[in-house]
Design an enzyme around this catalytic site. Structure first.
Site, mmCIF file in Angstrom:
data_model
loop_
_atom_site.group_PDB
_atom_site.id
_atom_site.type_symbol
_atom_site.label_atom_id
_atom_site.label_comp_id
_atom_site.label_asym_id
_atom_site.label_seq_id
_atom_site.Cartn_x
_atom_site.Cartn_y
_atom_site.Cartn_z
ATOM 1 N N ASP A 184 -29.589 -11.737 -44.915
ATOM 2 C CA ASP A 184 -29.477 -11.915 -43.476
ATOM 3 C C ASP A 184 -29.142 -13.487 -42.990
ATOM 4 O O ASP A 184 -29.797 -14.254 -43.900
ATOM 5 C CB ASP A 184 -30.337 -11.225 -42.638
ATOM 6 C CG ASP A 184 -31.684 -11.728 -42.650
ATOM 7 O OD1 ASP A 184 -32.198 -12.152 -43.740
ATOM 8 O OD2 ASP A 184 -32.374 -11.962 -41.759
ATOM 9 N N GLU A 234 -34.986 -11.578 -42.668
ATOM 10 C CA GLU A 234 -36.057 -12.682 -42.774
ATOM 11 C C GLU A 234 -35.786 -13.653 -41.611
ATOM 12 O O GLU A 234 -36.840 -14.024 -41.147
ATOM 13 C CB GLU A 234 -35.911 -13.330 -44.160
ATOM 14 C CG GLU A 234 -36.545 -14.301 -44.472
ATOM 15 C CD GLU A 234 -36.388 -15.925 -43.896
ATOM 16 O OE1 GLU A 234 -37.443 -16.791 -43.946
ATOM 17 O OE2 GLU A 234 -35.478 -15.964 -43.212
#
Length: 377
Positions: A68, A133
């Site tokens: 991400d 994250e």
């Protein structure tokens, strides 16, 4: 390995995986790993996709990373489209280039190349990859770690591919992080008219001496590995917006980045003592983002230092500064953990970029760490 790393990095960047949306990045990685014999386990939690891929048995050396990325901001400010992955004068531009699709690609190619050369290697190679994250970090690595712990599966060594380098590629290895705890404090008063203060109780006035003590308190002096614990007020609010109303409540949000000289329980107890001392009526909600951890010099730290010196000709500095990362979750397993990756000067910024030669060296360094640790088993 260089061409494979660059090509995979570009393919990952071209998938706009704004946290926690993976956008097919992990599937792309999984197909490569499966082709060389890795066992794949998908561990989705909520809106987050996680991949646990393993090869071999025995002591586990893991690489950890995230697919991400943060939002791009104002696209018109980008010199090159943020999801095009264009290379200009040896620099690869795109959201996630440095944080951390480049390092993730280097890890994947290093592991892939290693098992091609040594399909019957000692020990276990693992990749722990998440799409959560950058945002909440609640359904990603922390949940995978919980799953592994429940079934008594252990990570012995872990390299997290966060962009650790500061001014020159290879200058910093993160071998620990400070803890992070946030207090959301609500101090109660009695709302009233500013012309009749005797009929009200102003929580802002009542809290001033407490806030002064809180912000000036010396929690510790740090130690050889960590700077002193620091506290910062992040948000503060009171009142209705009207100039003739005494507020009924004061909200203060503060964060501590704390070293190993104190614990979250010590912090909570001391803050409560201060609040009681100043006779405040309050409610406080605590959010512990992560406890501090430190990996002392040992097999993993030494192997990483040796690898960086070999491929960069500089001696890296061990550092515990900066914010939190997923390393904090992996450290709870008792693993030796380091963070190593490319330069962090452009992360989360417009025109995020990474030097493609640095990515190639990342791959060489990760490969060398595997060689070194398996040879020492």
């Amino acid at each position: 390995m260089k061409n494979n790393i660059i090509t995979l990095t570009q393919s990952l960047i071209q998938r706009p995986s704004i946290s926690p949306d993976d956008q097919g990045c992990q599937q792309l990685i999984a197909e490569r790993l499966q082709a060389v014999g890795f066992k794949l386990e998908w561990l989705p939690f909520g809106d987050t996709l996680n991949l646990w891929a393993t090869h071999g048995e025995g002591k586990c050396i893991a690489f950890a990373g995230h697919t991400d990325v943060v939002p791009i901001g104002n696209e018109s400010q980008w010199t090159y489209p943020p999801f095009e992955a264009r290379i200009v004068e040896n620099m690869l531009y795109g959201r996630g280039a440095a944080d951390m699709k480049g390092a993730l690609a280097a890890m994947v190619i290093a592991a892939e190349t290693f098992v091609k050369h040594l399909p019957n290697h000692q020990g276990k190679i693992a990749l722990l990859i998440t799409s959560d994250e950058e945002a909440a970090a609640t359904n990603g690595t922390v949940k995978v770690v919980e799953t592994l712990i429940k079934r008594n599966e252990k990570i012995d060594y872990c390299v997290v591919g966060e962009p650790s380098s500061a001014t020159q590629f290879g200058d910093i290895i993160k071998n620990g992080r400070r803890g992070s705890i946030t207090g959301n404090l609500y101090i109660q008063g009695v709302q009233g008219h500013v012309a009749y203060p005797h009929l009200a109780d102003n929580p802002v006035h009542n809290a001033l001496k407490f806030l002064d003590e809180l912000t000036h308190y010396q929690w510790d002096k740090g130690n050889e590995f960590f700077p002193p614990t620091s506290l910062q007020i992040a948000n503060i609010h009171a009142g209705t917006g009207s100039n003739n109303v005494i507020p009924g409540e004061l909200y203060v949000q503060f964060n501590l980045r704390y070293c190993t000289e104190v614990t979250d329980e010590i912090i909570k107890t001391k803050v409560a003592e201060m609040l009681e001392k100043h006779k405040l009526t309050y409610r406080i909600d605590w959010n512990l983002s992560g406890k501090p951890f430190l990996t002392p010099q040992g097999k993993l730290v030494n192997a990483t230092i040796e690898a960086v010196k070999k491929f960069t000709q500089i001696r890296p500095h061990l550092d515990t500064g900066g914010g939190t990362s997923d390393a904090r979750f992996i450290a709870t397993m008792g693993a030796e953990v380091v963070e190593f990756g490319p330069l962090n000067q452009t992360i989360h910024k417009v025109n995020e970029c990474v030097n493609i030669d640095d990515l190639a060296k990342c791959g060489e360094i990760y490969y060398y760490i595997l060689e070194k640790l398996f040879n020492e088993q």
